[in-house]
Enzyme design. Structure first.
Site, PDB file in Angstrom:
ATOM      1  N   GLU A   1     -25.716  47.725 -59.155  1.00  0.00           N
ATOM      2  CA  GLU A   1     -25.179  49.022 -58.748  1.00  0.00           C
ATOM      3  C   GLU A   1     -23.727  49.057 -59.159  1.00  0.00           C
ATOM      4  OE1 GLU A   1     -27.701  50.036 -54.716  1.00  0.00           O
ATOM      5  OE2 GLU A   1     -25.520  50.111 -54.647  1.00  0.00           O
TER       6      GLU A   1
ATOM      7  N   ASP B   1     -18.039  55.098 -46.810  1.00  0.00           N
ATOM      8  CA  ASP B   1     -17.740  53.688 -47.044  1.00  0.00           C
ATOM      9  C   ASP B   1     -16.771  53.106 -46.039  1.00  0.00           C
ATOM     10  OD1 ASP B   1     -19.228  52.803 -49.408  1.00  0.00           O
ATOM     11  OD2 ASP B   1     -18.185  54.461 -50.398  1.00  0.00           O
TER      12      ASP B   1
END
Lengths: 406, 279
Positions: free
Chosen positions: B50, B61
């Site tokens: 990724e 995040d």
């Protein structure tokens, strides 16, 4: 960009997907999606529920102090020598700004939804104070995210929030302003989905927030329209309000949108000038993008990274704007103009001396635009301005700039 | 490219073990080091990569990935450079699938059609865009699928059975199950709960279900891998990068090696996973 053809009504939006033309929408992480769908469902029910509307109106009258007065600024009008200037006195509301209108509405929704914890983001601290206030009034624990820079420059409001029992969490990411506070509030929400209600303070974010906040704030324009019709027997020629995220502005604009003779003017923070990045004029100097759940005009670089911006006013220090404003701009129904820090500061002082009203730095931007326009207009013309907040919170910032010891 | 990813998952299935999916932030801490790390990942045992697209406002995040993004942006990373990173990796590795992960705004500003063309040209196999739920499929998901680029969707604990079909409808490649309500890098929840969730999703789809958010150690990878078709590790890797940097935030002498060591350990974990399941 796709231009929307002129609609029959400017007040019908958003569509069922939360879009105003290409603006708005629901750009959120999957974790939050079920939550905003729940909120939308509850909001649909509440707005058609007479008991909800009655409770809202009762609290408006007896807790906020509505209707707020419409005030003819006689000396300012004389001084400028042109159009008659009226202020919608939202700064006289409980907690000192228009923010409480939305907070009362949303806390009632939170209660209906069985939520037990309130989170909010704040820039100038006006929304934080209003959130802490309604949380106290309804017995909810409340966490307010506030950029560390803003915690510094809005100390009186930080203290108010703490007195009201809220926990203020300073956010150091980025420049430590409203955008960063909103990111952190979203991170809290995504972590505490079961019990937490996110009380967004401006007419931005994922659908249904822009619509919902607008509807709670539209009481400003609805009252002002009726009050002005009573005072003058006619509508204003121009309605002016300051725009950060744009909740006070959409609140006063919305009820006038279908009055074709009424010009609508939003005032953005021009900061230190539009040449560099030291401003928050998202529409005047930005471009469309996606942030905080909606597509709207943003301050960003060529790579789509969001810029921090600057304004003397913490409440306007946000690199985006509510999606309905972006739409009103794109179809030409409203115009958006920048006002610089120093112009706002001059306006702040002028109003203080001429009318005995200390305005917040946010509406001082709108006032600076009034000061520019009024002399060029006829004495039979009328300007309506939203005086959205009082300036007590700003005296330290202003004192510092004017070189006064406090 | 859907074929490369399908082939990789089929091979792993034949091997009888879950995939190790490693996340790095493109350009963290600089382009060259990031490319070095990326090239070291397959040898260390990563099955899919990724590749994070840095964004100034990463709302889903936690601190570790936020800081990785800030390092990358400070190092001059852009979306164009992240595409270039993938293209450079492809020059020497044509087998390891690459999934780009990030937020929508940089893509929107780059231009969706142009982005998808460059994604294909760079040998990227799929996209994960955090802030594009199914309600926003017209933006990027549908155009991506039309061009043969996988669009991998996140499913979360809040995605109930009623909502799952909508979430899975236009998903391809694999399903990324976010193991908890929260931001990346938080504490790992009880693996036994995750097993149930994976089973629930598998009741709705034949796609591989990979699990992420909170996986930090080989033991985590082993425990999660017992129930899932793949294990995603992100924050632990970017934290390893952060820990290897010099005082002024530049790549250290051991930055690439430090990541490789961590990934080798995680790879041992996933390779032991099905032994656990079989017990």
């Amino acid at each position: 960009m796709n231009e929307t053809p002129q609609p029959n009504s400017f007040r019908a939006g958003p569509d069922e997907d939360g879009r105003f033309g290409i603006f708005g929408g629901r750009f959120v992480a999957e974790t939050l999606m079920p939550l905003i769908l729940d909120l939308q469902g509850e909001w649909e029910k509440a707005k058609n529920d007479p008991s909800f509307q009655k409770e809202l109106a009762d609290l408006g009258a007896h807790y906020i102090g509505r209707p707020s007065p419409l005030y003819f600024a006689e000396r300012l009008t004389e001084h400028l020598g042109g159009a008659k200037i009226y202020f919608k006195r939202e700064e006289l509301n409980h907690t000192g700004s228009h923010k409480i209108n939305n907070c009362i509405g949303q806390i009632l929704l939170a209660k209906r939804m069985g939520k037990t914890r309130i989170i909010a983001e704040t820039g100038a601290g006006q929304h934080g104070v209003a959130s802490a206030t309604v949380a106290a009034r309804f017995g909810f624990p409340c966490v307010v995210y506030m950029g560390a820079t803003d915690v510094q420059r809005q100390a009186p409001n930080v203290f108010r929030m703490k007195l009201l029992g809220a926990e203020v969490r300073p956010v150091t990411a980025g420049h430590g302003t409203l955008k960063d506070a909103m990111n952190e509030a979203l991170r809290d929400w995504v972590t505490n989905v079961d019990d937490t209600y996110y009380l967004i303070g401006t007419a931005a974010g994922p659908h249904p927030y822009p619509e919902m906040v607008r509807d709670f704030q539209s009481v400003i324009g609805t009252e002002a329209r009726a009050q002005l019709l009573e005072a003058e027997g006619r509508l204003p020629d121009v309605v002016i309000a300051a725009v950060g995220g744009g909740s006070n502005a959409i609140g006063i604009f919305h009820p006038f949108l279908d009055d074709k003779s009424v010009r609508i003017v939003g005032v953005e923070a021009g900061g230190r000038g539009l040449q560099g990045v030291d401003h928050c004029a998202s529409i005047t100097a930005g471009s469309p993008g996606v942030l905080h759940g909606n597509r709207t005009y943003l301050l960003q670089d060529g790579d789509g990274q969001i810029l921090e911006g600057h304004s003397i006013s913490a409440g306007l220090d946000y690199p985006g704007i509510g999606p309905e404003h972006s739409w009103l701009h794109s179809i030409g129904r409203a115009e958006y103009v920048p006002i610089m820090d120093d112009e706002a500061l001059d306006a702040f002082q002028m109003l203080t001396r001429l009318e005995g009203i200390i305005p917040a730095l946010e509406p001082s931007h709108a006032l600076a635009e009034v000061i520019k326009r009024a002399p060029k207009m006829g004495k039979d013309e009328i300007i309506l301005m939203n005086l959205s907040g009082r300036g007590d919170k700003d005296i330290f910032t202003v004192g510092k700039i004017l070189g006064m010891e406090l | 490219m859907t074929a490369r990813m399908d082939k990789r998952f089929a091979a792993l299935k034949a091997e009888g073990r879950p995939a190790l999916i490693t996340y790095i932030m493109g350009g963290d801490p600089d382009f060259e080091t990031s490319l070095g790390i990326m090239k070291a990942l397959p040898d260390a045992g990563a099955d899919l990569i990724e590749l994070g697209m840095p964004f100034s406002d990463p709302m889903a995040d936690g601190p570790a990935v936020q800081m990785a993004g800030q390092r990358a942006l400070k190092g001059g990373q852009t979306l164009a450079k992240t595409l270039k990173l993938a293209a450079s990796f492809r020059e020497t590795d044509t087998e390891t699938p690459i999934v780009m992960m990030g937020y929508y705004n940089p893509i929107y500003v780059y231009g969706v059609e142009r982005f998808l063309d460059d994604v294909i040209a760079s040998g990227i196999d799929g996209l994960i865009v955090v802030d594009l739920p199914p309600e926003m499929d017209d933006e990027l998901c549908i155009p991506a699928l039309a061009k043969g680029v996988n669009f991998i969707r996140l499913a979360t604990p809040t995605t109930d059975d009623k909502r799952l079909p909508a979430v899975l409808k236009n998903t391809s490649g694999f399903v990324y199950y976010v193991s908890m309500n929260g931001i990346t890098g938080s504490a790992l929840p009880d693996p036994s709960l995750i097993g149930g969730a994976v089973k629930r999703i598998k009741g709705h789809t034949a796609l591989p279900v990979c699990v992420g958010f909170g996986v930090k150690t080989a033991d985590h990878a082993k425990a999660i891998g017992a129930a899932a078709d793949g294990v995603v590790v992100g924050s632990a890797i970017v934290s390893q990068i952060a820990g290897s940097l010099t005082k002024d935030g530049k790549a250290g002498p051991d930055t690439v090696a430090a990541v490789a060591t961590l990934v080798r350990g995680l790879a041992t974990g996933v390779r032991a996973a099905r032994l656990v399941a079989a017990e």
